[in-house]
Design a protein around this motif. Structure first.
Motif, mmCIF file in Angstrom:
data_model
loop_
_atom_site.group_PDB
_atom_site.id
_atom_site.type_symbol
_atom_site.label_atom_id
_atom_site.label_comp_id
_atom_site.label_asym_id
_atom_site.label_seq_id
_atom_site.Cartn_x
_atom_site.Cartn_y
_atom_site.Cartn_z
ATOM 1 N N UNK A 65 13.492 -23.932 -34.193
ATOM 2 C CA UNK A 65 12.955 -22.583 -33.992
ATOM 3 C C UNK A 65 11.442 -22.501 -34.140
ATOM 4 N N UNK A 66 10.789 -23.619 -33.882
ATOM 5 C CA UNK A 66 9.344 -23.558 -33.864
ATOM 6 C C UNK A 66 8.924 -22.823 -32.605
ATOM 7 N N UNK A 67 7.816 -22.156 -32.701
ATOM 8 C CA UNK A 67 7.357 -21.386 -31.552
ATOM 9 C C UNK A 67 6.922 -22.331 -30.430
ATOM 10 N N UNK A 68 7.565 -22.173 -29.312
ATOM 11 C CA UNK A 68 7.218 -22.962 -28.147
ATOM 12 C C UNK A 68 7.604 -22.148 -26.920
ATOM 13 N N UNK A 69 6.691 -22.074 -26.001
ATOM 14 C CA UNK A 69 6.956 -21.311 -24.795
ATOM 15 C C UNK A 69 7.354 -22.250 -23.669
ATOM 16 N N UNK A 70 8.337 -21.804 -22.916
ATOM 17 C CA UNK A 70 8.700 -22.540 -21.707
ATOM 18 C C UNK A 70 7.664 -22.169 -20.650
ATOM 19 N N UNK A 71 7.101 -23.181 -20.024
ATOM 20 C CA UNK A 71 6.140 -22.922 -18.966
ATOM 21 C C UNK A 71 6.412 -23.871 -17.815
#
Length: 107
Positions: A65-71
């Motif tokens: 649940x670390x902050x990571x954005x799908x791009x």
């Protein structure tokens, strides 16, 4: 975890290596250099495994649940890895078929 972009570039690079090695293996097989073809496929598998390990590392970040954005960069890296898996599988299967045909024709 290393910076995401660095990991993605490594994943793309290893996937590209896998694809290139598969093409080289087919060419070696065509030229009847069967030992070289086998060696290149082994290297292709190693490159794919490296890409898969990086992918697993990235996925574990999502799980924690670390902050990571799908791009688009993430999607591109995964696409490259999946296409490498497909190419490796197809080339290995095709070379097995051709090898069996060669044995049958000459046996």
């Amino acid at each position: 975890m290393e910076k995401l972009e660095t990991l993605l570039m490594q994943m793309i690079s290893y996937s590209g290596d896998c694809k290139s090695l598969c093409i080289e293996a087919m060419n070696s097989f065509r030229d009847e250099d069967f030992n070289q073809a086998a060696s290149l496929l082994e290297e292709a598998e190693k490159s794919l495994l490296r890409a898969q390990r990086i992918h697993a590392q990235i996925l574990s970040t999502f799980v924690r649940n670390e902050e990571m954005k799908i791009n688009l960069f993430v999607v591109h890296a995964e696409d490259q890895m999946m296409s490498s898996e497909t190419i490796l599988s197809v080339v290995k299967g095709m070379l097995k078929i051709l090898d069996k045909k060669e044995v049958r024709d000459n046996g």
